[in-house]
Design an enzyme around this catalytic site. Structure first.
Site, PDB file in Angstrom:
ATOM      1  N   GLY A  18       0.940  -0.919  -0.456  1.00 28.98           N
ATOM      2  CA  GLY A  18      -0.364   0.079  -0.562  1.00 28.98           C
ATOM      3  C   GLY A  18       0.811   1.314  -0.073  1.00 28.98           C
TER       4      GLY A  18
ATOM      5  N   ASP B 288      -2.824  -6.412  -6.315  1.00 27.69           N
ATOM      6  CA  ASP B 288      -4.042  -6.293  -5.844  1.00 27.69           C
ATOM      7  C   ASP B 288      -3.531  -7.064  -4.482  1.00 27.69           C
ATOM      8  OD1 ASP B 288      -6.171  -5.613  -3.843  1.00 27.69           O
ATOM      9  OD2 ASP B 288      -7.403  -5.428  -5.702  1.00 27.69           O
ATOM     10  N   VAL B 289      -3.683  -7.145  -3.046  1.00 27.00           N
ATOM     11  CA  VAL B 289      -3.366  -7.933  -1.524  1.00 27.00           C
ATOM     12  C   VAL B 289      -4.041  -8.743  -1.061  1.00 27.00           C
ATOM     13  CG1 VAL B 289      -1.890  -6.518  -1.017  1.00 27.00           C
ATOM     14  CG2 VAL B 289      -3.770  -6.882  -0.152  1.00 27.00           C
TER      15      VAL B 289
ATOM     16  N   SER C 215      -5.017  -0.520  13.778  1.00 26.83           N
ATOM     17  CA  SER C 215      -5.813   0.493  14.785  1.00 26.83           C
ATOM     18  C   SER C 215      -7.063   0.694  15.690  1.00 26.83           C
ATOM     19  CB  SER C 215      -7.413   0.519  13.126  1.00 26.83           C
ATOM     20  OG  SER C 215      -8.032   1.711  13.576  1.00 26.83           O
TER      21      SER C 215
ATOM     22  N   TYR D 265     -15.088  -3.044   9.773  1.00 25.40           N
ATOM     23  CA  TYR D 265     -13.934  -3.113   9.070  1.00 25.40           C
ATOM     24  C   TYR D 265     -13.467  -2.972  10.820  1.00 25.40           C
ATOM     25  CZ  TYR D 265      -9.895   0.404  10.024  1.00 25.40           C
ATOM     26  OH  TYR D 265      -9.186   1.399   9.691  1.00 25.40           O
TER      27      TYR D 265
ATOM     28  N   GLY E 173      -4.656   6.463  15.960  1.00 24.00           N
ATOM     29  CA  GLY E 173      -6.397   6.631  15.682  1.00 24.00           C
ATOM     30  C   GLY E 173      -6.306   7.520  14.404  1.00 24.00           C
TER      31      GLY E 173
ATOM     32  N   VAL F 204      -6.011   9.554  11.491  1.00 25.03           N
ATOM     33  CA  VAL F 204      -5.705  10.166  10.472  1.00 25.03           C
ATOM     34  C   VAL F 204      -5.728   9.898   8.936  1.00 25.03           C
ATOM     35  CG1 VAL F 204      -3.134   9.524   9.613  1.00 25.03           C
ATOM     36  CG2 VAL F 204      -3.323   8.239  11.476  1.00 25.03           C
TER      37      VAL F 204
END
Length: 253
Positions: free
Chosen positions: A9, A60-61, A140, A153, A184, A186
């Protein structure tokens, strides 16, 4: 001999910031992402500015075969990877579970969990053969708590935390470090991707306070990687001063 970092990414945000910082520290780089034009442009800038070697691989992963074919086609000398930064990840949508789009769920699960696994499977075996390495997984604050409408998510980022803990145990005997980094708020392309290109809605996420920026997280990752060989940072949560939890943010009127 220059060290090598592989960053997924890498075409924007935290991944791109890490590429610049590690190049400045004289690392040669393997950069991956979906947008080949951005990868090539970034590679040229890094080579010109820092005089480091940069290999790029556009894939694309989510596509296991593409991950394998691109990574396995790297020359043998590029397999001596010191640092893997599993940065590729995204959020799609912000709806309650009963209104969620299963296509959004699939994209998050396939990118944030399965994509991380596909890359790690290959690179960790190289690290085992080399007898060294450090894996950095981007989690995250959503992987430390759950907030309204974040359901899937949050689940994927909780999985990143669990996988990091599991990797650390499995790879311990091989001397491979594993760290989970949990940011947090970003301000990157994150919210624009979440809201599918709605830039006005994305901007409102960061109104009234000073969020983190990509270089804040890149600096944190470099600090982690640059600890002495006998020191590992298992996990770290990095928040803007104005943010206490995923949803508790002090915004100035």
């Amino acid at each position: 001999m220059a060290k090598i970092a592989l960053i997924t990414g890498a075409t924007a945000g935290i991944g791109e910031a890490c590429a610049h910082l590690f190049a400045a520290q004289r690392y040669n780089l393997i950069l991956t992402g979906r947008r080949a034009d951005r990868l090539e442009a970034l590679a040229n800038r890094l080579n010109d500015k820092y005089n480091v070697e940069v290999a790029v691989a556009a894939f694309d992963v989510r596509n296991r075969d593409s991950v394998a074919s691109n990574l396995e086609s790297l020359p043998a000398e590029w397999r001596n990877i010191d640092v893997l930064i599993n940065n590729a990840g995204l959020s799609q949508g912000l709806e309650p579970i009963n209104e969620g789009d299963p296509d959004d769920w699939d994209r998050m699960i396939d990118t944030n969990i399965k994509g991380l696994l596909y890359v790690t499977k290959i690179v960790s075996n190289w690290m085992v053969n080399n007898g060294y390495g450090h894996i950095i997984n981007l989690g995250s604050i959503a992987g430390k708590e759950v907030y309204p409408n974040g359901n899937v998510y949050c689940a994927t980022k909780h999985a990143v935390g669990a996988l990091s803990d599991g990797m650390r145990i499995d790879l311990l005997k091989h001397g491979i470090k594993v760290t989970a980094v949990h940011p947090g708020a970003v301000e990157t392309e994150f919210s624009e991707v979440r809201f599918k290109g709605d830039s006005d809605r994305a901007k409102k996420v960061y109104e009234g306070f000073t969020p983190l920026v990509a270089t804040d997280i890149a600096d944190t990752i470099w600090w982690i990687v640059s600890r002495p060989a006998h020191v590992n940072i298992n996990e770290i949560t990095v928040m803007p001063t104005a943010q206490a939890t995923g949803t508790n943010i002090f915004r100035k009127s």
